[in-house]
Design a protein around this motif. Structure first.
Motif, PDB file in Angstrom:
ATOM      1  N   LYS A   1      27.636  -9.588  -3.502  1.00  0.00           N
ATOM      2  CA  LYS A   1      29.016  -9.042  -3.586  1.00  0.00           C
ATOM      3  C   LYS A   1      29.832 -10.344  -3.730  1.00  0.00           C
ATOM      4  N   ASP A   2      30.907  -9.857  -4.483  1.00  0.00           N
ATOM      5  CA  ASP A   2      32.006 -10.775  -4.956  1.00  0.00           C
ATOM      6  C   ASP A   2      32.528 -11.455  -3.957  1.00  0.00           C
ATOM      7  N   ALA A   3      32.453 -12.848  -3.905  1.00  0.00           N
ATOM      8  CA  ALA A   3      32.676 -13.804  -2.772  1.00  0.00           C
ATOM      9  C   ALA A   3      34.259 -13.881  -2.452  1.00  0.00           C
ATOM     10  N   ILE A   4      35.034 -13.740  -3.502  1.00  0.00           N
ATOM     11  CA  ILE A   4      36.390 -14.061  -3.163  1.00  0.00           C
ATOM     12  C   ILE A   4      37.386 -13.160  -3.879  1.00  0.00           C
ATOM     13  N   GLY A   5      36.910 -12.202  -4.646  1.00  0.00           N
ATOM     14  CA  GLY A   5      37.386 -10.998  -4.996  1.00  0.00           C
ATOM     15  C   GLY A   5      38.424 -11.350  -6.260  1.00  0.00           C
ATOM     16  N   LYS A   6      38.232 -12.448  -6.891  1.00  0.00           N
ATOM     17  CA  LYS A   6      38.995 -12.961  -8.021  1.00  0.00           C
ATOM     18  C   LYS A   6      37.970 -14.096  -8.664  1.00  0.00           C
ATOM     19  N   ALA A   7      38.457 -14.398  -9.957  1.00  0.00           N
ATOM     20  CA  ALA A   7      37.648 -15.438 -10.640  1.00  0.00           C
ATOM     21  C   ALA A   7      37.830 -16.853 -10.124  1.00  0.00           C
ATOM     22  N   LEU A   8      36.883 -17.577  -9.964  1.00  0.00           N
ATOM     23  CA  LEU A   8      37.011 -18.975  -9.688  1.00  0.00           C
ATOM     24  C   LEU A   8      37.775 -19.845 -10.741  1.00  0.00           C
ATOM     25  N   ILE A   9      37.197 -19.499 -11.963  1.00  0.00           N
ATOM     26  CA  ILE A   9      37.754 -20.313 -13.190  1.00  0.00           C
ATOM     27  C   ILE A   9      38.225 -19.059 -14.190  1.00  0.00           C
ATOM     28  N   ILE A  10      39.626 -19.244 -14.519  1.00  0.00           N
ATOM     29  CA  ILE A  10      39.967 -18.295 -15.545  1.00  0.00           C
ATOM     30  C   ILE A  10      40.396 -19.189 -16.759  1.00  0.00           C
ATOM     31  N   ASN A  11      40.519 -18.560 -18.244  1.00  0.00           N
ATOM     32  CA  ASN A  11      40.708 -19.275 -19.483  1.00  0.00           C
ATOM     33  C   ASN A  11      42.060 -20.235 -19.183  1.00  0.00           C
ATOM     34  N   GLU A  12      43.097 -19.852 -18.813  1.00  0.00           N
ATOM     35  CA  GLU A  12      44.127 -20.492 -18.758  1.00  0.00           C
ATOM     36  C   GLU A  12      44.050 -21.813 -17.827  1.00  0.00           C
ATOM     37  N   MET A  13      42.975 -22.077 -17.059  1.00  0.00           N
ATOM     38  CA  MET A  13      42.901 -23.294 -16.359  1.00  0.00           C
ATOM     39  C   MET A  13      42.458 -24.393 -17.095  1.00  0.00           C
ATOM     40  N   THR A  14      41.809 -24.103 -18.248  1.00  0.00           N
ATOM     41  CA  THR A  14      41.264 -24.985 -19.148  1.00  0.00           C
ATOM     42  C   THR A  14      41.934 -25.034 -20.525  1.00  0.00           C
ATOM     43  N   THR A  15      42.717 -26.111 -21.326  1.00  0.00           N
ATOM     44  CA  THR A  15      43.296 -25.870 -22.220  1.00  0.00           C
ATOM     45  C   THR A  15      43.130 -26.863 -23.355  1.00  0.00           C
ATOM     46  N   ASP A  16      41.737 -27.725 -23.284  1.00  0.00           N
ATOM     47  CA  ASP A  16      41.537 -28.673 -24.205  1.00  0.00           C
ATOM     48  C   ASP A  16      41.008 -27.954 -25.418  1.00  0.00           C
ATOM     49  N   LYS A  17      40.243 -26.636 -25.229  1.00  0.00           N
ATOM     50  CA  LYS A  17      39.783 -25.955 -26.402  1.00  0.00           C
ATOM     51  C   LYS A  17      40.481 -24.605 -26.407  1.00  0.00           C
ATOM     52  N   LYS A  18      40.991 -24.238 -27.622  1.00  0.00           N
ATOM     53  CA  LYS A  18      41.555 -22.988 -27.737  1.00  0.00           C
ATOM     54  C   LYS A  18      41.107 -21.745 -27.937  1.00  0.00           C
ATOM     55  N   HIS A  19      39.574 -21.768 -28.185  1.00  0.00           N
ATOM     56  CA  HIS A  19      38.938 -20.433 -28.208  1.00  0.00           C
ATOM     57  C   HIS A  19      38.573 -19.943 -26.822  1.00  0.00           C
ATOM     58  N   SER A  20      38.401 -18.566 -26.826  1.00  0.00           N
ATOM     59  CA  SER A  20      38.560 -17.919 -25.306  1.00  0.00           C
ATOM     60  C   SER A  20      37.215 -17.810 -24.860  1.00  0.00           C
ATOM     61  N   TRP A  21      36.247 -18.424 -25.470  1.00  0.00           N
ATOM     62  CA  TRP A  21      34.985 -18.057 -24.831  1.00  0.00           C
ATOM     63  C   TRP A  21      34.314 -19.638 -24.101  1.00  0.00           C
ATOM     64  N   ASP A  22      35.143 -20.365 -23.834  1.00  0.00           N
ATOM     65  CA  ASP A  22      34.924 -21.734 -23.719  1.00  0.00           C
ATOM     66  C   ASP A  22      34.579 -21.968 -21.929  1.00  0.00           C
TER      67      ASP A  22
END
Length: 317
Positions: free
Chosen positions: A137-158
């Motif tokens: 089951k989902d352990a926390i009910g939300k994502a651990l890492i989302i795209n907005e948390m990493t900004t060094d690369k601009k593509h959406s699948w990093d």
């Protein structure tokens, strides 16, 4: 003539019997992640379902297989999918399951819905179970890492391809990324970050990191961008936080697939290197299959080149 024909058929049957790779033949599998628990090797994989003529991935779920002899593999079926996570959408990218204190944490990469939390893009989630074969089951009910948390690369699948390691002192680390390798400490509950996200630049890194410790050395193994199709290269360090020293290529291009993905484990006295290729009938870059071959180390801890075979590995007791 009849005797010669019988011998030829017997020889062909014998060759077929020893053609272990790919190890999973009834479905297309990718991105292997092995763990050992109570004398059993569990293999967590992605699942390719794209058509023969497809020009992109279709990966609806993750599967689990197990073995105690490296020859016979039990299929435990579909045990997790992006639908498990209310925040997720899209495909089931590479993932890794790790055990801690009797619980199994399955770190997965998929995509986030556009909502008040994220504008979409690749994300990393965590599922949990009391058993290696679920239910998860989902352990926390939300994502651990989302795209907005990493900004060094601009593509959406990093933010893809998580790998997790627990050090001897109990500190857990997660590494991940595409075109940029990131790492972060995890709290002992395995579902919270324990500090800032850090960035490293291994030579030719593109994606698919696998991090582990063996005999005092830390290994960062990954799919490389030096050529297309991908190869597997690696670095070594005396610390999980680096500095990392580049050591070279350990796996050349695989048959009929422009991606490859490492999964490394020691089991019953042998070292094994899991990967995927496109060698099954109708297989290809979007219809991949998991294989396994032996892995050997030199006295100084460096890794010898992986020899890809169709025979695979020998059964163990």
């Amino acid at each position: 003539m009849k005797k010669l024909l019988t011998l030829a058929i017997a020889a062909m049957a014998s060759m077929t019997a020893y053609a272990q790779n790919p190890i999973i033949k009834h479905i297309f599998t990718a991105d292997p992640s092995p763990i050992v628990y109570k004398d059993t090797l569990f293999l967590y994989t992605g699942h390719d379902t794209a058509s023969v003529t497809a020009t992109n991935y279709k990966m609806p779920d993750w599967h689990v297989f197990s073995t105690t002899d490296m020859k016979n593999w039990k299929d435990h079926g579909t045990l997790l999918s992006p639908h498990t996570f209310s925040w997720a959408t899209g495909d089931a990218y590479a993932a890794q399951c790790i055990e801690r204190n009797g619980k199994f944490y399955w770190f997965v990469s998929t995509f986030h819905k556009k909502d008040s939390i994220s504008n979409g893009g690749a994300a990393i989630g965590v599922a949990v179970s009391d058993r290696p074969t679920g239910p998860f089951k989902d352990a926390i009910g939300k994502a651990l890492i989302i795209n907005e948390m990493t900004t060094d690369k601009k593509h959406s699948w990093d933010d893809i391809d998580p790998t997790v390691m627990i050090d001897d002192d109990g500190q857990a680390y997660m590494y991940w990324g595409n075109l940029s390798c990131r790492w972060v400490k995890l709290k002992s509950n395995m579902i919270e970050l324990d500090g800032p996200i850090n960035y490293i630049s291994p030579k030719n890194f593109i994606e698919g990191p696998w991090v582990y410790k063996r005999k005092g050395w830390y290994y960062l193994v990954y799919a490389s961008a030096g050529t297309k199709p991908e190869m597997i290269e690696y670095c070594m360090s005396k610390s999980p936080t680096g500095p990392w020293e580049y050591k070279g290529i350990i796996q050349e291009n695989v048959p009929n697939s422009f991606t490859t993905h490492p999964g490394i484990i020691d089991y019953k006295g042998k070292s094994y290197f899991f990967y995927h290729n496109g060698s099954l009938p109708t297989g290809g870059s979007y219809r991949r299959s998991v294989c396994v071959d032996y892995m050997y180390y030199n006295e100084d801890g460096t890794i010898q080149k992986i020899i890809q075979t169709t025979e695979g590995v020998q059964p163990v007791k």
